[in-house]
Design an enzyme around this catalytic site. Structure first.
Site, PDB file in Angstrom:
ATOM      1  CG  ASP B 412     -15.950  54.908  71.609  1.00  0.00           C
ATOM      2  OD1 ASP B 412     -16.223  53.908  72.284  1.00  0.00           O
ATOM      3  OD2 ASP B 412     -16.230  55.032  70.419  1.00  0.00           O
ATOM      4  CB  THR B 871     -14.602  50.072  74.879  1.00  0.00           C
ATOM      5  OG1 THR B 871     -15.113  49.402  73.753  1.00  0.00           O
ATOM      6  CG2 THR B 871     -13.940  49.079  75.794  1.00  0.00           C
ATOM      7  N   GLY B 872     -17.645  49.598  74.811  1.00  0.00           N
ATOM      8  CA  GLY B 872     -18.717  48.636  74.940  1.00  0.00           C
ATOM      9  C   GLY B 872     -18.262  47.238  74.573  1.00  0.00           C
ATOM     10  NE  ARG B 991     -19.439  42.075  76.874  1.00  0.00           N
ATOM     11  CZ  ARG B 991     -19.348  41.965  75.555  1.00  0.00           C
ATOM     12  NH1 ARG B 991     -19.584  43.008  74.790  1.00  0.00           N
ATOM     13  NH2 ARG B 991     -19.038  40.826  75.000  1.00  0.00           N
TER      14      ARG B 991
END
Lengths: 369, 1492
Positions: B412, B871-872, B991
Site C-alpha cells: 500500500d 494505491t488508491g 486508484r
C-alpha cells in the site's frame, strides 16, 4: 516460550483487562538487549574450506593407518583353526551321522575328525562351535523364551509366558525351559584328543565353566529354589523341551552347572546376531608356562553327532582360537582403519594439489580488489 | 472461537424463539420481581465471557478429537494399534503406544496451558466492576461484569471501560453526547461522539430507569462495528430509529463525559467487539507444503521397503519347503503358515518396525522450532519502535519460514510507504498560488533533524532559531502527554508516541504538522480581508461588497476550519472539549424546527440575535489583537506580548510563528488547543488555517466557533454535516454564515470530483471569464501539486437560498428517518446538495515518506523481490511518490496503461507486449553484454536462475489505473496483463479499490505460482493482506484492522528489510535444513534395520532395542536439532542486510529442493550402510549376540547423526555443544541405567548388562571412531568437491551463502570496505566474476531465443501495425465489434514470455528510453517518448520499427487539461518545469521512433 506474543491480543481480551497491564503501561515493551535474545551468542563458525579440511584429512590419515596396521598385526597373531564337521560330503567322517534329520533319535551317532596343528596355540585356547545359516535372530525365534522362568521364578516355571508358544506346554505339562530357543539347544558333544607322536591319545581337558557372561550365570539365570535343594524335585511337574533328550536337571552332574544355570544353555540362550555365528563351547586352559596349550601335532575331534542341520542347509564347525585384547581373529578392523586412513590421506593429497593449483585464486577472491 | 460460540448460542435461540430476524430488549427493571423464566431477555447471552475451549471434563475427549484431525496422529495411532495384533506384534504393544502418547500429551499440555491462560484472563475480565441499576436498592449498585445482563441499566463514568454494547440513554453532557475512545477496537485514538437516543435527548431531569418502559427492537448480534439499526418503541407506540451513533461498544472507554446511562443491548459473546475478534490464523507455509510431498515419498519408500521385506520373507520361507527349520517358529497355535500368509503378516510387521521412517516427532519439532523462531523475531531490538513502543508481532505462528521465500511484495502507499502524517505544504486560492517556500524550508529542516539521531533537548543552542522554538514546543508536548497519562491507560501506544516526540518529529500532530509557516503574501491578504470586514461591519456596510478574491480567501480558510469533524480539546484538560457555548440550539431536526428558525422575521432579527450574541462576546476580545488564544485568562498577557512584537512580525518569516500561541510566550498549561481529527489531513488543514489566524476554537453539534483576526470569535451555526465517504470522495457542511447570514455549503473533497461539480461560469461577462481562468489555473496547480507528490484537495462553496434549502432539507429529513435504504437515500440527498459549487481553492498536503523507505525498497529489490505498489491515490501522486521512494527510477521507461474500455485495454496490453518483446529482441541483438548484469545480481549462478522467480526486466515500469486494472483483470486479459507486468521492474496500480488490490494479489499468486507478501496499514488493505501468502500490517495510524488481519505486524515499513532479509532468510534456512535433516535421520535409522532384514530371513527382526528405536527420535537425537533449528545462522545479520542478494537463496528454495530430499535419502542410505556393515564385519562370525551387536550399531548411528548435524551446523554456540554433549551423554546414561535395571524384563531384548560389557570391549571404541568418519567422508568430499569444482570452473566462490559466510569471517574493517566497494561499483561485490559465467544459461537461451523470436518478429511484422491502427479505429465503436478483431492474434504474445522466459533478457542500459505518463489520450494511451539524447537507435531494430503505429489512439487530450512535465536525463523529477506544453510535434516523432 510463547511470552513473545500476547495472549490477550490473541483472545481479544486486551479490550478491557486492567490488572497487571495497568502498571505495565508505563513499562516499555522494548525487548531485552541480551546476547541470546538478539542472537548474538558468541559462536564458532567453521567454514569448510580447503584450509580447514586439509589438515583434518591428513591428521585422520596419519592416525588411522598406524592404528590399522596395529590392529591387523594383532589379528594376525591370533591362532585360529576351524573344522567343519557337518558331513554333507560323502567323504566326510560324519556323513553317516548327518543323514539323520530327526531330533528324536534314540541312538546317538558318533564320528571323529582328525586334524593337525602346524603351529602351537600358546595361550588359553577357546573352543567354539559354529553354526552357519542358522537364523537365531528370527523375530519369532528371538521372542520365544521366558526370562522369568529362567530366572528361577516358580510361578513362571509352572506357567510359562505366552511368548513361548507353541513350545510352552507339552502333554499338559509346562516345558522347562520353554520356548523355541531352548528347544533348539545345540546338543552335539565335542571332545578333543591329542595324538601324541607315540600314538597314544590323550584327552584334552575342556573347561565347561566360565564360558557364559558372569551376569548371566549369576543374575539372569537361576534355578528355582524350593524347599528341598534337589533339582529333580523342583522340576517335578514340568517336562523337558520336545527336542531334548534329557530333562534340564540332567544337563550336567555338577550342581553348579546344572538346571537353568548350565552354561551351555546360557550361552545358547544368548541368541546370535547373525545367521553365521559361533558360540563358546569350552575353554582349554594353559597349564604352566613351559609348554603351549596346544602343541603342534595331530589331534582328533570326537563328536557325538546329535544336532541336525540338514533341514536348513546349515554347517557345523568346531573352532579353536586364541584371543587377543580385541577378541578373536578378525582382520577387518585393521583393514578398515588402513583403508579409511589411506583414503583420507589420498584425498588430502589430492585436495592439497588442487588447493595449491587453484588456491591462490580463491585466496585472492576473499579479498577482491 | 468466540464467534463459534456466539453462533451456536444464536442457533440455540433461533430454535427457542419464534422471530429470528430481530432482537427485542426489554428493560430488566420491570421483570426483577418475576422469576427468571418470565424475563423476556433470558434467552440472550449474558455478559460472562468464556474464551476457553475446554472444561475440566471435556478437555481429554475434545482435545484428543481435535488432535486426531491431524492425519499424522491418526496414522501413528493406527500403527500403535497394529501392534496389538499378536501375529504381528513387533514391539511390546504398550511401548509402541509411547511415542504417540508422548506427542499427543505434549500437544495437549500446550493446549491446556494456553487454555488456562485464556481462562485466567477471562476471569479477570469477568470480575471487573460496573454500576448496574437495581430496583430494590433504587440506585446503582456495583456488580461484576459477568453479572450484567441484556436489559440492565448501567451507569458509566468518565474513563470507564464499557462492559457490553450499550444503548446510550442519558449523558451528563449538555449536548447529550458521550465521547468514546475506540482505540482498542480499531486503533483510532481520536474521540468519537455518541448521541443519546433521540427520544431521550430532551429529557431535562436525570434519567430514571424506573420510568423507562420502552422496548427496543434491533438487529441480531453481528460483527459489523459500523452498523447498528433498530427502533425504540415507546409505550405510546411511537417509534424512533436507533443508529450506530447511539451505541457504545464494549471495550471502548468513556471520555469527556462525567456520567452516562445506557441499557445493555448485546452482552458477552454477542457484543460486536467479541464477534470481531478471531484468534490467530493458521496458514500452511510453502516449505511445509513441500515437506508434505516428501512425507508422501517417505510413505512410498516405507511401503517399498515393507513390500521388499515381505517378498523376501516369502521367498525365504519358500526355499525351505517342507523341511521346516528349527528356528522358524510355528504360530502360537502350532500351525504352519504358508509363505504367502507369512509374507502378508510380515508386511504389516515391517510397517510397524519401519514406522520411524515417517518422522513422528517432525511435526512437533517443527512447531517447537517455529515458536522459538517467533519468540526470537519478537525479541529483536531492531524491530522495536521506540516511538510507538511496539515491536513486531507475529500473529501467525507457523509461517515464519515463508518470510524467507517471498518473491512479490504488494504494498500500500499511504501509511505504509509514507508516514500518513499530513503536512500542509501549499495552496492555491482563487487561482493564485501560494508556494509557502518558508514552509518548505521548514519541512526540509525537520527532515534533516530526523536524520540526526540526537535527543532534541540538547540542540536548542546550536540549531537555528526556528528550531529552538520547535524544541521548546516539543517539551511542552511532553508535559501534556504526562498529564494525559493517567486518563489513558489503554492508549499506551499513542502515549508513547507523544512521549517520544522529543526525539522524533513524526508523531501524530507533531510540531511538524502543526507549525505551518504562513505564506507572507497570503497572510497579508487574510489580514487585509478581515480588517476590511471589520471595517465594513463597523460601518454597517453590506459584506458582499468585499472584493471577490478577498472573500474567496476568507471563505477558503473558513472552509478549512469548519468543513471537517475535528474535535477541539484543550491541553490542560485533556480530552475535555472546549465549551464555548453562546447559545444552545440543536441542529435542525424537523421541518417545524426549520420553519420556526427560518421564518422571515427571525431571519432578519433572529439571525442577528443568534450571531449578535456571539459577536457581542467576541467583541470583548481586544480589537487590535490577532490573538488566537482561547482562554480569556491568558489573553491579557499575550496581548501585551503581541503588541510588543507586532511591528516586527511581518518582516520576519519567523514573525507569524511568534504570533501564534505556540510561541514561547504562553506558560505550558495555557497551551494551544488540540485538534483531534478522524483523518490526519483534516487536522493538517485546520492547523494550516490556524497559522493564518483562522482558528477553530470550539465545535459543538450545532455550531462551530472560529476565531478570525480582527473579527474575533464567530459562531457558525452548523445545520448539517454530510460526512466523508469514499464513493462521494468529499464532505460538506451546511452552515449559516454569521457575517453574511447566508446559508452556505462548504465542500471539501478530491479534486477529480469537486472539479466536476463546479458550476458552469456565467457565459461571457468578465466574472465568468475570471472564473474560467481560476478554474483553469487551479487545475494546473493541482496537476503540479500531484506531480510533486502532494495530496490534493479542492475547497468549494455554495450559497443556498432558503427556499432551496427548505426543499432539500425536506427530502433529506425524509431520508434520515427512512428505515429502509437509509444509506442510499442519504447518499442521494448529499448528491443533490453538492452541485453547482463555487471553487475557492485547493490545497496540497504532503505525506512524508517514512524513514528509510527508499533504502528498504532498493535493498528489497536487490534481494530479487518484485515490488508492486497498489494505491488508491491518483496516478500523478502515486507516480511521484514512487519516484520519491525509488520505486521508479528516473532512468526507467514507464508504460502507462489508461483505457476506457475492455477492447482498448486489450489493445494496449497487446501493444505493450509487442513493444517489450521487440525492445528486448533488439537489445539482444546488440552485443553489449558488458553492462547487462551490472545491477542484476552478480550472484546468479546457473542453478539459481529459475524461470519463475527471476524473470524481470530492467528499466521498465508499469503504471496502470484502477479503471484499466478492472479491465485487465478480466479473465480474457489477465494473462496478457501478467505478461506485461512481469516484464516490468516495478508496477504501480493507482486508484485501485480494496477489491482490486486483492484481485491483483490473487492473480499474481495463482498464475505465476509465486510467494506473495502484502503489506498495508489500513482497512482498505485488509483483503489484500488476507489473500497474500504472508500479510503484513503496519501498526500505524490508520487503525488496527490491517494488523488484525495480518500475519505479522510491523511498526514501520523499513523493518520489512530485516524481517525478510534476515529473519526470513534464517527461518527458512533453519527450518529447511532441519526438515531435511529429519528425513535423513529417520531414513538412516530405518535403513539400518532394513539392511538387517537380509541377515535375519526378512523376519522383521530388529537389532536395535525397541526402546532405543522408539525413543531415538524423541530423546536421544531431539535436542541438538532443535537448537540448530532455532539458533543456527548461516550468514550473519549484517552480511545478510548488506548483501540482499543472499535472499534469493530462499526465493529459489535452494536450501530445500526436491532433489535435496533424494540426496539426503541417498546419503542416509549410504551412511546406514557404513554404520551397519562396519559392525557387521567387525563382529562377523563371532559369538556376539543380537543386542550386544545391535547396541553398538545404535550408538554408531547416533554418533554419526550428531556429527552430521555438526557438519550442517554453521554457527556453534555453547548451546550447540551442550546439546550434542547432552544427547550423547543421555544415550549412554540411559543405556547404562536401562541395562542394569532388570535382569528379566524388556523381552525380547533383555539387554541386561549389555552396555556395561560393551564399554569394556575395545572393538566397540574402535568402531565408534572409524564409523562416523567413514560415514561422513563422502559428504565432506562432496562439499569439498563442489567447492573445488566451482573453483576449477572459475567461479571464485562456491555459493552466495558461503560467500556471505566467508565475508563474516573477515575483520569488520575489511568487510566494510569490501561492501562499500561493492556498492560503489554496480557490479556488486563479486562483480569480477566473468560475465559469461554469470549467466551462461541466459546467454545461450538468449541467443537462441533471440534468433527464433527475431524470425518470428519478421513474420508478425504486420499484426502489431494493424493492431495499432485498428486500436485507434475500434475504440469508438467497441460495442459492435468483436474485440478480438481489434487486437493482434494473442497467441504469440501470450506464449512467448511464458514458454521461453529467457528469450526476454534484461535490456542493455544503453537504451535510455523515457516515457512520459502525462499524456492523457481519450481512449487509449500507451505513451512512450524517447528523449532525443537517448542513444537508442531504433533503426537497428529492423522490421518492427519500420511500422510505427498510427498515433491516432495516442492523441493527447490537449495541452490545457494535461500539462506535462518533461523528463530530462539526470534531472530530478521534482525540478521539472511546470510549464504547460502545447501539443508539440516532436512528440509525434517520438512515437514514430519507438512505438511498435
Amino acid at each position: 516460550m510463547a511470552s513473545g506474543y500476547s495472549a490477550k491480543e490473541e483472545d481479544g481480551h486486551h479490550s478491557g483487562a486492567p490488572g497487571p497491564a495497568g502498571s505495565a503501561a508505563a513499562r516499555s515493551r522494548k525487548p531485552d538487549n541480551t546476547a541470546f535474545k538478539q542472537q548474538r551468542l558468541p559462536a564458532w563458525q567453521p567454514i569448510l574450506t580447503a584450509g580447514t579440511v586439509l589438515p583434518a584429512f591428513f591428521i585422520i590419515g596419519l592416525l588411522f593407518i598406524p592404528i590399522g596396521i596395529g590392529l591387523y598385526v594383532t589379528s594376525n597373531n591370533i591362532r585360529e583353526l576351524q573344522i567343519d564337521y557337518t558331513g554333507t560330503e560323502p567323504s566326510s567322517p560324519c556323513f553317516e551321522c548327518s543323514q539323520n534329520y530327526s531330533w528324536n533319535m534314540t541312538r546317538s551317532c558318533a564320528c571323529s575328525v582328525p586334524f593337525s596343528l602346524d603351529q602351537p596355540f600358546e595361550s588359553n585356547v577357546f573352543m567354539y562351535y559354529g553354526l552357519s545359516n542358522f537364523y537365531q535372530n528370527h523375530r519369532r525365534y528371538v521372542k520365544s523364551r521366558d526370562d522369568s522362568q529362567l530366572n528361577g521364578n516358580l510361578k513362571s516355571l509352572k506357567d510359562p509366558s505366552k511368548e513361548c508358544e507353541p513350545y510352552r506346554m507339552n502333554d499338559g505339562l509346562p516345558i522347562a525351559p520353554c520356548g523355541a530357543i531352548a528347544n533348539s539347544l545345540f546338543n552335539d558333544t565335542l571332545e578333543l584328543f591329542y595324538n601324541e607322536p607315540n600314538g597314544t591319545k590323550t584327552q584334552i581337558p575342556l573347561l565347561k565353566k566360565g564360558i557364559a557372561w558372569w551376569t548371566d550365570k549369576h543374575v539372569k539365570f537361576r534355578n528355582p529354589t524350593g524347599d528341598n535343594a534337589n533339582l529333580t524335585a523342583i522340576f517335578q511337574g514340568t517336562t523337558k523341551p520336545i527336542n531334548w533328550q534329557k530333562p534340564v536337571y540332567e544337563l550336567d552332574t555338577d550342581a553348579e552347572n546344572n538346571g537353568f544355570i548350565n552354561e551351555d544353555l546360557i550361552v545358547w540362550m544368548r541368541t546370535a546376531a547373525l545367521p553365521t555365528f559361533r558360540k563358546l563351547y569350552r575353554i582349554i586352559e594353559k597349564r604352566g608356562s613351559a609348554s603351549p596349550t596346544l602343541p603342534r601335532g595331530n589331534y582328533t575331534l570326537e563328536i557325538i553327532y546329535n544336532y541336525p542341520v540338514r533341514s536348513f542347509e546349515g554347517r557345523k564347525r568346531m573352532i579353536l582360537s586364541t584371543i587377543s585384547w580385541m577378541g578373536g581373529k578378525n582382520p577387518f578392523l585393521g583393514i578398515a582403519y588402513i583403508t579409511v586412513g589411506s583414503i583420507c590421506f589420498f584425498l588430502g593429497v589430492v585436495l592439497l594439489i588442487i588447493h595449491h593449483k587453484y588456491g591462490s585464486r580463491s585466496n585472492s577472491a576473499d579479498l577482491p580488489h | 472461537m468466540a464467534r463459534e460460540r456466539a453462533e451456536s448460542s444464536r442457533a440455540h435461540r433461533r430454535t427457542s424463539k419464534k422471530e429470528p430476524k430481530t432482537r427485542v430488549v426489554h428493560p430488566n427493571v420491570l421483570y426483577e420481581r418475576v422469576k427468571g423464566e418470565e424475563n423476556p431477555n433470558r434467552h440472550y447471552a449474558d455478559n460472562k465471557i468464556k474464551t476457553t475451549k475446554y472444561t475440566l471434563l471435556s478437555f481429554l475427549p475434545k482435545n484428543l478429537f481435535e488432535q486426531f484431525h491431524r492425519f499424522a496422529n491418526v496414522y501413528f495411532v493406527f500403527i500403535a494399534l497394529l501392534n496389538f495384533v499378536p501375529a504381528l506384534s513387533a514391539f511390546q504393544p504398550e511401548l509402541s503406544l509411547a511415542p504417540v502418547v508422548f506427542i499427543l500429551s505434549v500437544t495437549a499440555i500446550k493446549d491446556l496451558w494456553e487454555d488456562y491462560r485464556r481462562h485466567r484472563s477471562d476471569k479477570e475480565i469477568n470480575h471487573m466492576d460496573c454500576l448496574v441499576y437495581c430496583r430494590t436498592e433504587r440506585g446503582y449498585v456495583e456488580k461484576y461484569w459477568k453479572e450484567v445482563r441484556v436489559g440492565d441499566f448501567i451507569r458509566l463514568r468518565c474513563n470507564e471501560i464499557l462492559p457490553a454494547d450499550v444503548l446510550l440513554l442519558s449523558s451528563s453532557d449538555p449536548d447529550r453526547l458521550c465521547h468514546i475512545e475506540t482505540a482498542t477496537l480499531d486503533g483510532e485514538t481520536n474521540l468519537k461522539q455518541r448521541q443519546v437516543v433521540r427520544s431521550f435527548i430532551d429529557l431535562d431531569t436525570e434519567f430514571d430507569p424506573l420510568k423507562y418502559n420502552s422496548i427496543i427492537e434491533c438487529e441480531k448480534p453481528n460483527n459489523d462495528l459500523n452498523r447498528f439499526r433498530g427502533y425504540i418503541i415507546h409505550r405510546n407506540g411511537r417509534r424512533d430509529g436507533l443508529y450506530k451513533e447511539n451505541l457504545l461498544l464494549r471495550g471502548c472507554t468513556i471520555r469527556n463525559t462525567e456520567e452516562a446511562v445506557g441499557i445493555v443491548i448485546y452482552a458477552g459473546h454477542e457484543t460486536k467487539a467479541m464477534l470481531n475478534n478471531n484468534g490467530p490464523r493458521y496458514k500452511r507455509s510453502k516449505l511445509e507444503r513441500q515437506m508434505n510431498v516428501d512425507v508422501f515419498w517417505c510413505v512410498v519408500i516405507l511401503l517399498v521397503m515393507c513390500l521388499f521385506s515381505a517378498i523376501g520373507h516369502g521367498l525365504w520361507i519358500f526355499q525351505y519347503g517342507d523341511k521346516r527349520p528349527i528356528f522358524d517358529v510355528l504360530s502360537p497355535e502350532g500351525t504352519d503358515l504358508s509363505p504367502v500368509v507369512s509374507a502378508i503378516y510380515l508386511f504389516l510387521t515391517t510397517v510397524i518396525v519401519f514406522q520411524v521412517l515417517i518422522p513422528i516427532s517432525l511435526f512437533v519439532s517443527i512447531e517447537i522450532v517455529k515458536i522459538c523462531q517467533v519468540y526470537i523475531i519478537h525479541q529483536d531490538v531492531e524491530l522495536y519502535d521506540e516511538e510507538t513502543d511496539s515491536h513486531l508481532q507475529c500473529r501467525a505462528l507457523n509461517i515464519t519460514e515463508d518470510l524467507g521465500q517471498m518473491q512479490y511484495i504488494f504494498s500500500d502507499k499511504t501509511g505504509t510507504l509514507t508516514e500518513n502524517k499530513m503536512v500542509f505544504r501549499r495552496c492555491t486560492v482563487a487561482g493564485v498560488e501560494y508556494s509557502h517556500d518558508a514552509n518548505a524550508r521548514r519541512l526540509a529542516m525537520y527532515q534533516e533533524l530526523d536524520s540526526e539521531e540526537e535527543e532534541c533537548t540538547s540542540h536548542g543552542g546550536t540549531l537555528p532559531r526556528r528550531d529552538s522554538a520547535a524544541s521548546h514546543h516539543s517539551s511542552r508536548m511532553v508535559l501534556r502527554s504526562q498529564s494525559t497519562k493517567s486518563h489513558r491507560r489503554t492508549g499506551s501506544r499513542a502515549e508513547a508516541k507523544r512521549a517520544s516526540i522529543l526525539s522524533k518529529h513524526t508523531a501524530f500532530s507533531s510540531p511538524m504538522e502543526k507549525d505551518i509557516t504562513p505564506d507572507p503574501q497570503l497572510l497579508d491578504k487574510v489580514n487585509e480581508c478581515s480588517s476590511q470586514l471589520e471595517y465594513m461591519r463597523y460601518h454597517q456596510q453590506p459584506l458582499s461588497q468585499l472584493p471577490s478574491e478577498l472573500s474567496d480567501v476568507l471563505d477558503f480558510f473558513v472552509a478549512l476550519t469548519i468543513c471537517n469533524t475535528v474535535v477541539v480539546s484543550s491541553p490542560n484538560q485533556p480530552r475535555q472539549k472546549v465549551r464555548m457555548r453562546f447559545e444552545l440550539k440543536s441542529p435542525v431536526k424537523t421541518i417545524e424546527d426549520f420553519i420556526k428558525r427560518f421564518t422571515p422575521s427571525r431571519l432578519t432579527s433572529g439571525s442577528n440575535s443568534s450571531s449578535s450574541s456571539s459577536l457581542a462576546t467576541s467583541r470583548s476580545a481586544p480589537r487590535t489583537s490577532c490573538s488566537l488564544l482561547p482562554s480569556p485568562s491568558a489573553e491579557g498577557t499575550l496581548v501585551r506580548l503581541q503588541e510588543e512584537r507586532a511591528p516586527t512580525a511581518p518582516e520576519s518569516i519567523f514573525g507569524p510563528m511568534l504570533l501564534t500561541p505556540q510561541g514561547p510566550a504562553g506558560p505550558p498549561e495555557e497551551g494551544e488547543l488540540r485538534y483531534e481529527a478522524e483523518s490526519p489531513d483534516e487536522a493538517a488543514l485546520v492547523y494550516a488555517a490556524r497559522a493564518y489566524k483562522c482558528a477553530l476554537v470550539g465545535r459543538l453539534p450545532d455550531q462551530v466557533t472560529v476565531e478570525l483576526p480582527h473579527l474575533g470569535k464567530l459562531s457558525f451555526e452548523l445545520l448539517h454535516t454530510l460526512g466523508f465517504d469514499s464513493t462521494r470522495k468529499r464532505m460538506s457542511v451546511v452552515v449559516r454564515h454569521p457575517l453574511t447570514d447566508q446559508l452556505t455549503v462548504y465542500t471539501k473533497g478530491a479534486d477529480s470530483v469537486i472539479m466536476d461539480l463546479i458550476g458552469p461560469p456565467a457565459a461571457d461577462d468578465t466574472k465568468g471569464k475570471r472564473q474560467r481562468k481560476i478554474l483553469y489555473k487551479t487545475q494546473n496547480y493541482l496537476n503540479q501539486y500531484a506531480a510533486d507528490g502532494l495530496r490534493t484537495l479542492c475547497i468549494a462553496k455554495k450559497v443556498l437560498s432558503k427556499e432551496d434549502y427548505a426543499v432539500w432539507l425536506k427530502s433529506h429529513l425524509a431520508a434520515e428517518t427512512a428505515i429502509q435504504g437509509r444509506e442510499e437515500l442519504l447518499f442521494e440527498s448529499a448528491l443533490r446538495l453538492e452541485t453547482n459549487l463555487h471553487l475557492l481553492g485547493a490545497t496540497g498536503i504532503e505525506d512524508r515518506l517514512q524513514d528509510g523507505v527508499p533504502e528498504t525498497i532498493a535493498s528489497l529489490r536487490k534481494a530479487g523481490l518484485q515490488i508492486w505498489v497498489l494505491t488508491g491515490d491518483k496516478q500523478e501522486t502515486a507516480i511521484n511518490i514512487a519516484y520519491a521512494c525509488k520505486l521508479l527510477d528516473p532512468e526507467e521507461e514507464i508504460i502507462t496503461l489508461n483505457a476506457d474500455s475492455q477492447e482498448a485495454c486489450a489493445v494496449l496490453l497487446e501493444e505493450s507486449l509487442h513493444y517489450i518483446q521487440s525492445k528486448f529482441l533488439c537489445s539482444a541483438s546488440e552485443p553489449s553484454d558488458r553492462t547487462f548484469h551490472s545491477d542484476f545480481s552478480a550472484f546468479h549462478t546457473p542453478g539459481t536462475f529459475s524461470p519463475t522467480s527471476t524473470f524481470l526486466i530492467h528499466r521498465l515500469g508499469l503504471v496502470i489505473d484502477g479503471k484499466t486494472l478492472a479491465y485487465a483483470l478480466e479473465k480474457s486479459l489477465e494473462d496478457r496483463f501478467l505478461a506485461v507486468a512481469r516484464s516490468c521492474r516495478s508496477v504501480l496500480c493507482c486508484r485501485s479499490t480494496p477489491l482490486q488490490k486483492s484481485m491483483v494479489v490473487k492473480l499474481v499468486r495463482n498464475k505465476l505460482k509465486v510467494m506473495t507478501l502484502a503489506i498495508g496499514d489500513g482497512a482498505n488493505d485488509v483483503s489484500m493482506i488476507q489473500v497474500a501468502d504472508v500479510g503484513v500490517g503496519i501498526s500505524g495510524q490508520e487503525g488496527m484492522q490491517a494488523v488484525m488481519a495480518s500475519d505479522f505486524a510491523l511498526p514501520r515499513f523499513q523493518y520489512l528489510q530485516k524481517l525478510l532479509l534476515v529473519h526470513g532468510h534464517w527461518c527458512y534456512s533453519r527450518l529447511a535444513n532441519m526438515i531435511l535433516y529429519f528425513f535423513y535421520k529417520n531414513a538412516m535409522v530405518v535403513a539400518l534395520i532394513f539392511w538387517y532384514q537380509f541377515y535375519c530371513g526378512f523376519s522383521g527382526s530388529a537389532m536395535i532395542d525397541q526402546w532405543f528405536l522408539i525413543f531415538f527420535n524423541l530423546m536421544f537425537s531431539a535436542f541438538p536439532q532443535l537448537i540448530t533449528g532455532t539458533l543456527d545462522k548461516d550468514v550473519s545479520a549484517e552480511t545478510l542486510q548488506d548483501l540482499p542478494q543472499l535472499y534469493m537463496n530462499g526465493q529459489n528454495s535452494e536450501e530445500y529442493k526436491p532433489y535435496m530430499f533424494w540426496m539426503n535419502m541417498i546419503d542416509a542410505f549410504y551412511q546406514s550402510l557404513i554404520c551397519f556393515f562396519i559392525p557387521y564385519f567387525a563382529y562377523a562370525d563371532s559369538d556376539v549376540d543380537l543386542f550386544t551387536w545391535g547396541t553398538p550399531v545404535t550408538s554408531l548411528a547416533l554418533l554419526t547423526i550428531l556429527l552430521h548435524l555438526g557438519i550442517e551446523t554453521k554457527t556453534w554456540t555453547w548451546l550447540n555443544w551442550a546439546s550434542i554433549a547432552f544427547s550423547i551423554g543421555l544415550f549412554f546414561m540411559v543405556a547404562l541405567c536401562y541395562h542394569s535395571s532388570c535382569p528379566t524384563c524388556f523381552s525380547p531384548s533383555n539387554p541386561y548388562w549389555t552396555m556395561q560389557r560393551l564399554l569394556g570391549d575395545p572393538v566397540f571404541y574402535l568402531i565408534c571412531v572409524i564409523t562416523p568418519i567413514a560415514a561422513l567422508l563422502p559428504r565432506q568430499v562432496a562439499s569439498q568437491g563442489v567447492y573445488f569444482y566451482r573453483a576449477c570452473q572459475g567461479s571464485l566462490f562456491p555459493s552466495p551463502v558461503q560467500e556471505g559466510r566467508q565475508l563474516d569471517h573477515l575483520p569488520p574493517e575489511v568487510r566494510r570496505s569490501l561492501l562499500s566497494q561493492s556498492k560503489g561499483n554496480a557490479g556488486g561485490l563479486f562483480g569480477i566474476r566473468p560475465a559469461h559465467y554469470a549467466f551462461p544459461g541466459v546467454f545461450q537461451n538468449h541467443g537462441a531465443g533471440g534468433h527464433v523470436s527475431c524470425r518470428r518478429r519478421g513474420g508478425t511484422k504486420h499484426p502489431p501495425h494493424k493492431a495499432a491502427e485498428k486500436g485507434g479505429d475500434c475504440v469508438p465503436r467497441t460495442e459492435q465489434q468483436d474485440p478480438r478483431r481489434c487486437g493482434p492474434a494473442p497467441s504469440e504474445a501470450d506464449t512467448l514470455p511464458y514458454s521461453n522466459p529467457h528469450s526476454l533478457a534484461p535490456s542493455g542500459p544503453e537504451d535510455h528510453l523515457h516515457t512520459d505518463p502525462l499524456l492523457d489520450p481519450p481512449g487509449v494511451s500507451l505513451v512512450n517518448r524517447v528523449l532525443p539524447c537517448a542513444p537508442f537507435n531504433p533503426q537497428e531494430c529492423v522490421p518492427l520499427t519500420e511500422s510505427p503505429p498510427a498515433s491516432s489512439p495516442l492523441r493527447p487530450k490537449g495541452g490545457e487539461n494535461s500539462p506535462r512535465s518533461q523528463v530530462t536525463e539526470g534531472q530530478d523529477f521534482k525540478e521539472r518545469g511546470d510549464q504547460v506544453h502545447p501539443k508539440d510535434t516532436s512528440k509525434e516523432d517520438f512515437f514514430q521512433t519507438t512505438l511498435l
